[in-house]
Design a protein around this motif. Sequence first.
Motif, mmCIF file in Angstrom:
data_model
loop_
_atom_site.group_PDB
_atom_site.id
_atom_site.type_symbol
_atom_site.label_atom_id
_atom_site.label_comp_id
_atom_site.label_asym_id
_atom_site.label_seq_id
_atom_site.Cartn_x
_atom_site.Cartn_y
_atom_site.Cartn_z
ATOM 1 N N GLU A 18 0.808 -1.228 0.000
ATOM 2 C CA GLU A 18 0.000 0.000 0.000
ATOM 3 C C GLU A 18 0.839 1.275 0.000
ATOM 4 O O GLU A 18 0.315 2.370 0.172
ATOM 5 C CB GLU A 18 -0.974 -0.037 1.175
ATOM 6 C CG GLU A 18 -1.996 -1.166 1.014
ATOM 7 C CD GLU A 18 -2.833 -1.421 2.256
ATOM 8 O OE1 GLU A 18 -2.855 -0.568 3.167
ATOM 9 O OE2 GLU A 18 -3.464 -2.499 2.311
ATOM 10 N N GLY A 19 2.163 1.137 -0.190
ATOM 11 C CA GLY A 19 3.030 2.287 -0.381
ATOM 12 C C GLY A 19 3.433 3.035 0.874
ATOM 13 O O GLY A 19 3.906 4.170 0.794
ATOM 14 N N ARG A 20 3.320 2.408 2.044
ATOM 15 C CA ARG A 20 3.684 3.057 3.308
ATOM 16 C C ARG A 20 5.085 2.690 3.798
ATOM 17 O O ARG A 20 5.551 3.237 4.786
ATOM 18 C CB ARG A 20 2.668 2.693 4.401
ATOM 19 C CG ARG A 20 1.264 3.173 4.141
ATOM 20 C CD ARG A 20 0.356 2.889 5.334
ATOM 21 N NE ARG A 20 0.200 1.467 5.594
ATOM 22 C CZ ARG A 20 -0.817 0.724 5.162
ATOM 23 N NH1 ARG A 20 -1.759 1.276 4.421
ATOM 24 N NH2 ARG A 20 -0.893 -0.557 5.460
ATOM 25 N N TYR A 21 5.747 1.768 3.132
ATOM 26 C CA TYR A 21 7.017 1.247 3.637
ATOM 27 C C TYR A 21 8.235 1.885 2.960
ATOM 28 O O TYR A 21 9.226 2.167 3.616
ATOM 29 C CB TYR A 21 7.054 -0.277 3.446
ATOM 30 C CG TYR A 21 8.145 -0.963 4.222
ATOM 31 C CD1 TYR A 21 7.957 -1.316 5.555
ATOM 32 C CD2 TYR A 21 9.362 -1.275 3.636
ATOM 33 C CE1 TYR A 21 8.954 -1.952 6.273
ATOM 34 C CE2 TYR A 21 10.364 -1.911 4.340
ATOM 35 C CZ TYR A 21 10.160 -2.245 5.668
ATOM 36 O OH TYR A 21 11.152 -2.868 6.371
ATOM 37 N N PHE A 22 8.153 2.124 1.656
ATOM 38 C CA PHE A 22 9.265 2.701 0.903
ATOM 39 C C PHE A 22 8.863 4.057 0.338
ATOM 40 O O PHE A 22 7.708 4.277 -0.013
ATOM 41 C CB PHE A 22 9.668 1.796 -0.273
ATOM 42 C CG PHE A 22 10.197 0.460 0.149
ATOM 43 C CD1 PHE A 22 11.442 0.336 0.743
ATOM 44 C CD2 PHE A 22 9.446 -0.681 -0.046
ATOM 45 C CE1 PHE A 22 11.936 -0.895 1.135
ATOM 46 C CE2 PHE A 22 9.927 -1.929 0.343
ATOM 47 C CZ PHE A 22 11.173 -2.037 0.934
ATOM 48 N N ASP A 23 9.852 4.958 0.218
ATOM 49 C CA ASP A 23 9.593 6.254 -0.423
ATOM 50 C C ASP A 23 9.769 6.097 -1.937
ATOM 51 O O ASP A 23 9.965 4.985 -2.447
ATOM 52 C CB ASP A 23 10.490 7.350 0.162
ATOM 53 C CG ASP A 23 11.979 7.158 -0.119
ATOM 54 O OD1 ASP A 23 12.347 6.376 -1.028
ATOM 55 O OD2 ASP A 23 12.781 7.811 0.571
ATOM 56 N N ALA A 24 9.717 7.190 -2.663
ATOM 57 C CA ALA A 24 9.801 7.173 -4.127
ATOM 58 C C ALA A 24 11.134 6.636 -4.626
ATOM 59 O O ALA A 24 11.231 6.164 -5.767
ATOM 60 C CB ALA A 24 9.559 8.572 -4.676
ATOM 61 N N ASN A 25 12.184 6.686 -3.798
ATOM 62 C CA ASN A 25 13.508 6.176 -4.169
ATOM 63 C C ASN A 25 13.768 4.762 -3.658
ATOM 64 O O ASN A 25 14.904 4.292 -3.661
ATOM 65 C CB ASN A 25 14.596 7.121 -3.654
ATOM 66 C CG ASN A 25 14.494 8.488 -4.289
ATOM 67 O OD1 ASN A 25 14.343 8.602 -5.494
ATOM 68 N ND2 ASN A 25 14.555 9.524 -3.468
ATOM 69 N N TYR A 26 12.704 4.100 -3.191
ATOM 70 C CA TYR A 26 12.768 2.746 -2.639
ATOM 71 C C TYR A 26 13.694 2.673 -1.426
ATOM 72 O O TYR A 26 14.472 1.734 -1.246
ATOM 73 C CB TYR A 26 13.173 1.709 -3.687
ATOM 74 C CG TYR A 26 12.287 0.477 -3.610
ATOM 75 C CD1 TYR A 26 11.112 0.383 -4.356
ATOM 76 C CD2 TYR A 26 12.609 -0.588 -2.779
ATOM 77 C CE1 TYR A 26 10.288 -0.716 -4.279
ATOM 78 C CE2 TYR A 26 11.793 -1.712 -2.698
ATOM 79 C CZ TYR A 26 10.640 -1.768 -3.444
ATOM 80 O OH TYR A 26 9.817 -2.878 -3.352
ATOM 81 N N LYS A 27 13.609 3.704 -0.597
ATOM 82 C CA LYS A 27 14.300 3.727 0.694
ATOM 83 C C LYS A 27 13.253 3.584 1.785
ATOM 84 O O LYS A 27 12.126 4.067 1.662
ATOM 85 C CB LYS A 27 15.075 5.032 0.885
ATOM 86 C CG LYS A 27 16.213 5.216 -0.133
ATOM 87 C CD LYS A 27 17.232 4.114 0.018
ATOM 88 C CE LYS A 27 18.338 4.217 -0.996
ATOM 89 N NZ LYS A 27 19.161 3.037 -1.035
ATOM 90 N N ARG A 28 13.618 2.943 2.877
ATOM 91 C CA ARG A 28 12.702 2.687 3.985
ATOM 92 C C ARG A 28 12.216 4.007 4.569
ATOM 93 O O ARG A 28 13.021 4.877 4.908
ATOM 94 C CB ARG A 28 13.425 1.860 5.059
ATOM 95 C CG ARG A 28 12.674 1.657 6.356
ATOM 96 C CD ARG A 28 11.497 0.704 6.153
ATOM 97 N NE ARG A 28 10.973 0.219 7.410
ATOM 98 C CZ ARG A 28 9.820 0.654 7.952
ATOM 99 N NH1 ARG A 28 9.111 1.588 7.353
ATOM 100 N NH2 ARG A 28 9.395 0.163 9.093
ATOM 101 N N VAL A 29 10.890 4.159 4.672
ATOM 102 C CA VAL A 29 10.309 5.319 5.334
ATOM 103 C C VAL A 29 10.548 5.151 6.827
ATOM 104 O O VAL A 29 10.258 4.092 7.395
ATOM 105 C CB VAL A 29 8.791 5.427 5.022
ATOM 106 C CG1 VAL A 29 8.161 6.537 5.832
ATOM 107 C CG2 VAL A 29 8.572 5.621 3.543
ATOM 108 N N LYS A 30 11.107 6.148 7.455
ATOM 109 C CA LYS A 30 11.401 6.056 8.892
ATOM 110 C C LYS A 30 10.107 6.126 9.689
ATOM 111 O O LYS A 30 9.227 6.907 9.403
ATOM 112 C CB LYS A 30 12.348 7.178 9.333
ATOM 113 C CG LYS A 30 13.665 7.177 8.567
ATOM 114 C CD LYS A 30 14.434 5.898 8.755
ATOM 115 C CE LYS A 30 15.713 5.917 7.944
ATOM 116 N NZ LYS A 30 16.108 4.643 7.448
ATOM 117 N N LYS A 31 10.021 5.280 10.725
ATOM 118 C CA LYS A 31 8.833 5.287 11.581
ATOM 119 C C LYS A 31 8.961 6.329 12.652
ATOM 120 O O LYS A 31 9.999 6.642 13.122
ATOM 121 C CB LYS A 31 8.651 3.905 12.214
ATOM 122 C CG LYS A 31 8.148 2.900 11.240
ATOM 123 C CD LYS A 31 7.820 1.644 12.003
ATOM 124 C CE LYS A 31 7.034 0.702 11.106
ATOM 125 N NZ LYS A 31 6.560 -0.458 11.788
#
Length: 178
Positions: free
Chosen positions: A165-178
């Motif tokens: 659902e697109g909540r884990y990686f940003d547009a550059n396929y880097k982990r979104v920080k929690k």
Amino acid sequence: MAKTFKTLDDFLGTHFIYTYDNGWEYEWYAKNDHTVDYRIHGGMVAGRWVTGQEANIVMLTDGIYKVDWTEPTGTDVALVFLPNEGKMHGTIFFPKWVQDHPEITVTYQNDHIDLMEESREKYDTYPKMVVPEFAKITYVGDAGQNNEDVISEAPYDGIVDDIREGRYFDANYKRVKK
């Protein structure tokens, strides 16, 4: 992701989530031409995750790929990906000890290689439990090769939904920080 797979380069750097017909869910990343990372989200070894697993990765014909490896547990794995058709087939050859003591393997394997090798020597390895299954690919991401953010933490409840659902990686396929 709408991507057509034709060459080996199209496959390398791809991140997949798939569910076997038996209900086991896996997340798998073709890190480069000789290494895979994965997390297991369902089945008898759910919670297990591995990075830097050496593997043999080949293209059988345009858009069809075969990957196989042997783990420190003694488990052998053979996967055939048909990503243009949204499916794959995997055969897992679990040593008897993994079938009898799966909880030993449910960890970040890289931190416990000695335990895996010790268990392989301590417990029976035969007969192997052979699990041949078709799977439906439910997610395809273009992570790029050697992306250390793809499989970088233990699986948690809901992680595959966060990814899909697109909540884990940003547009550059880097982990979104929690």
